[in-house]
Design a protein around this motif. Sequence first.
Motif, short mmCIF file in Angstrom:
data_model
loop_
_atom_site.label_atom_id
_atom_site.label_comp_id
_atom_site.label_asym_id
_atom_site.label_seq_id
_atom_site.Cartn_x
_atom_site.Cartn_y
_atom_site.Cartn_z
N LYS A 371 0.82 -1.21 0.00
CA LYS A 371 0.00 0.00 0.00
C LYS A 371 0.85 1.26 0.00
O LYS A 371 0.47 2.29 -0.56
CB LYS A 371 -0.94 -0.02 1.20
N GLU A 372 2.03 1.19 0.63
CA GLU A 372 2.94 2.34 0.67
C GLU A 372 3.89 2.37 -0.52
O GLU A 372 4.77 3.23 -0.59
CB GLU A 372 3.73 2.31 1.99
N ARG A 373 3.75 1.40 -1.45
CA ARG A 373 4.63 1.27 -2.61
C ARG A 373 6.10 1.20 -2.19
O ARG A 373 6.99 1.78 -2.83
CB ARG A 373 4.40 2.42 -3.60
N ASP A 374 6.34 0.51 -1.11
CA ASP A 374 7.70 0.37 -0.55
C ASP A 374 8.26 -0.98 -0.97
O ASP A 374 8.03 -2.01 -0.31
CB ASP A 374 7.63 0.49 0.98
N LEU A 375 8.97 -1.01 -2.08
CA LEU A 375 9.53 -2.26 -2.58
C LEU A 375 10.85 -2.57 -1.88
O LEU A 375 11.51 -1.68 -1.34
CB LEU A 375 9.75 -2.17 -4.10
N ASP A 376 11.23 -3.83 -1.92
CA ASP A 376 12.47 -4.23 -1.26
C ASP A 376 13.43 -4.84 -2.26
O ASP A 376 13.08 -5.12 -3.41
CB ASP A 376 12.19 -5.22 -0.12
N GLY A 377 14.64 -5.06 -1.83
CA GLY A 377 15.66 -5.64 -2.69
C GLY A 377 17.03 -5.36 -2.12
O GLY A 377 17.23 -4.39 -1.38
N ASP A 378 17.98 -6.21 -2.44
CA ASP A 378 19.34 -6.03 -1.95
C ASP A 378 20.17 -5.32 -3.01
O ASP A 378 19.99 -5.53 -4.21
CB ASP A 378 19.98 -7.40 -1.63
N GLN A 551 14.27 -5.77 4.25
CA GLN A 551 13.32 -4.68 4.47
C GLN A 551 12.02 -5.18 5.11
O GLN A 551 11.45 -4.51 5.99
CB GLN A 551 13.01 -3.97 3.16
N LEU A 552 11.56 -6.36 4.72
CA LEU A 552 10.33 -6.90 5.30
C LEU A 552 10.57 -7.32 6.74
O LEU A 552 9.71 -7.12 7.61
CB LEU A 552 9.84 -8.09 4.47
N SER A 553 11.74 -7.86 7.04
CA SER A 553 12.09 -8.21 8.42
C SER A 553 12.12 -6.98 9.30
O SER A 553 11.62 -6.99 10.44
CB SER A 553 13.45 -8.91 8.46
N GLU A 554 12.70 -5.90 8.78
CA GLU A 554 12.75 -4.65 9.56
C GLU A 554 11.35 -4.11 9.82
O GLU A 554 11.06 -3.58 10.90
CB GLU A 554 13.59 -3.62 8.81
N ARG A 555 10.46 -4.26 8.85
CA ARG A 555 9.08 -3.79 9.01
C ARG A 555 8.38 -4.59 10.10
O ARG A 555 7.60 -4.04 10.90
CB ARG A 555 8.34 -3.90 7.68
N ILE A 556 8.63 -5.90 10.16
CA ILE A 556 8.03 -6.74 11.21
C ILE A 556 8.54 -6.31 12.59
O ILE A 556 7.76 -6.19 13.54
CB ILE A 556 8.36 -8.22 10.96
#
Length: 815
Positions: A371-378, A551-556
């Motif tokens: 929803k925030e258009r916050d994509l992740d990637g290394d 990034q998803l881990s940090e969000r959790i």
Amino acid sequence: MTALPPRFTDWFASRGWQIHPHQQDMLDRAADPALLLIAPTGGGKTLAGFLPTLVELSEGAHEGLHTLYVSPLKALATDIKRNLTTPVTEMGLPVRIEDRTGDTSATRKKRQRADPPHILLTTPESLALLTSYEDAPRMFAGLKRIVVDEIHALSESKRGDQLMLALSRLQAMCPGLRRVGLSATVEDPAAIASFLARHPDPCEILYADPGPDPDIAMLETDAAPPWSGGGGRYAIPAVLEQVRKHKTTLIFHNTRAQAEIFFHELWLQNEDALPIGIHHGSLSREQRNRVEQAMVAGELRAIVCTGSLDLGIDWGDVDLVIQIGAPKNVKRLVQRIGRANHRYNAPSKALLVPANRFEVVECVAALQAVKERDLDGDPRGPGPRDVLCQHILIRAAAGPFAADDLYAEVSSAGAYAGLSRAQFDACLDFVATGGYALRAYDQWKRLKQDEDGLWHLRDPRAGQRIRQNIGTIMDTDLLKVRLKNRRGGTPLGEIEEGFAATLTPGDTFLMGGQIVRYEGLREMVVEVTRRADREPKIATFMGTKFATSTQLSERILRMFRQDDWPDLPKDTRDWLHLQRERSQLPQTDRILIESFPHDGREHTCVYGFAGRNAMQTLGLLLTARMEQQGLHPMGFVATDYATLIWGLDTLVHPEPLFDRDDLHETFETWLAGNAVMKRTFKQSAAISGLIERTTRGQRKSGKQATFSADILYDVLLKYDPDHLLMDITREEALKGLVDFGRIEDMLMRTAGRVDHVVLDRVTPLAAPLFLEAGRVPVEGAATERLLAEEAARLMDTAGLDMDPGAEKRHWRVPY
């Protein structure tokens, strides 16, 4: 503004269309050396990429190859050919379009080299092969443009590095070549632009209107998710209900094995006999084609699939996407969501199904990121040198070359812009001689230098062998599966050679959603017959095991700082509140360690949130350190977020276990003698050309390749540990299978701050780990101690006495 020719405006008008702003932008900037277009799924980005080509070719003056189109998937190239042929035919354009993949016949490939079409649709491997022929300069003489579709997917793998090296070669042959990249999901546009552009040329980034937010939510189910597991079978009734309500549903899974299991269970509960198919990379091409054709024809209500349908293929009237299991990566989720309602400015509809209780948290975090258009990637690292070694061989197969010229070409590829001349020369020396320890053997003396300083193949016949081994996809451990009959049998797909080795005649497993019975192995083909059993032995396909992104881990972890979680279901909310009450929730800047007894053993749970590979590696390192400290660890199990260790002694002071220098030293010692290194070496040796996967047209078995690689690894480890390939292997192992970089990131993030909570029982957050599969035993002092204690108990029961002071444990019988 560049005006469209009348036949184009008429064609748009006949369909009730207007050219989109981003399509006009691509037309206006057609002369730019490099363009990256970021447009939503269904936004007409493919037409935007080809529009300048079609306009230029509409004048009919160009002869030969004008535009190359490169995609990650053969099926996508075929789909684009079908879609592109429509406007060309309807406008009557003098344009010939053909595709060239591994499925193209040898006769047609030969003709394409002699008489190339105006537009050629291909894959990175096929393009690399085309550049390896001596007649490549003639074939590519008129090339004006290259379009790289789904460039984000290619940029994440060695296939992308191989493609960019091939582009550097094409650019040298065609100095005016223009580059175009297309993608819907790019987390770092500047990085992708740098990857695409010819260094140091700029790459302009164009953005289309992103369109409406997707309609995405969690699937409501009558049953709560289980505490562990990854199959999502509890949700099948609710999934079937959604399938009934929609025209076509794609049901995505993260692994092939999970897709097979789910598809089998789905059929068992499919009382309405809804037409449902399965699609993944281990199925035969014939089976995949049948499913794809049925999808296009609208004959299927649902397709259980994996990443094989991630990318931008327009498969019929898909109006719902269901993701089974946490997506692990927001960018991948957005890509999959885009398969539904594949139209511009139409919201995609998707439902998430967490496979277990913790994945509920991860799914909610992913929903928020979308929803925030916050994509992740290394971030991308430097270009891998094993791919460079293969590229040097490909260049040599095409004819003599000067090292200075090739270095200039290679260093123009974005990922190799930082490559030093010394690094390049080391790769060239390795390709030419095999390196210090191997230069005495003729089979690795592949290049020679003439009096003019040009490098040649030592044996011109080697060019054919080089071409047979082009590619970076490692599939040598897969065996074909066929139905047994006198005529060779219908191909069903492939399974891992290691899995096949565990089978005995009569064993059953899933293949394409059907239960088959293993009958035997004949000429490296697994022969099976069909069975109607309900409970199969499941094939462990080689599908990628995704780790939750950083990034998803940090969000959790940020979610855990909240006082409450209104977006979570009540049972999950209560679970987290109970964890906070009994212990505490993990934090971003601290490592949480819980110690508690359970079932007669002492347990330690370490919450690192570094991803499955890294947490698995952390378990190996921590148990090794605990063994050194005399703590008698007995085993561990890891998930994306935690590692649970059990043993005989209570952990009192955990802080020294996480000393960065000591942990790094333990890692170096462990890695040097671990099978991970040999496995990684085998892959890099195959890519670099040190070992051949195909000889005289015959693919080697996985065992043959492993045997060759293991011998070479042992030789180099003993006699030349600083060999280029050993250095490459270590780099690849660090960032691949063991993911040590994320452990280091965790140590830097927490900076030695440890919260050690000692409890008298299992905590709510640790409880699911006891149900996880994949337990790793630790063979060490704990085993000896348990044996000694058991021996003492047995002797005491028998009325015997063991002298504890006896050096060799002599037995004494009391009188």
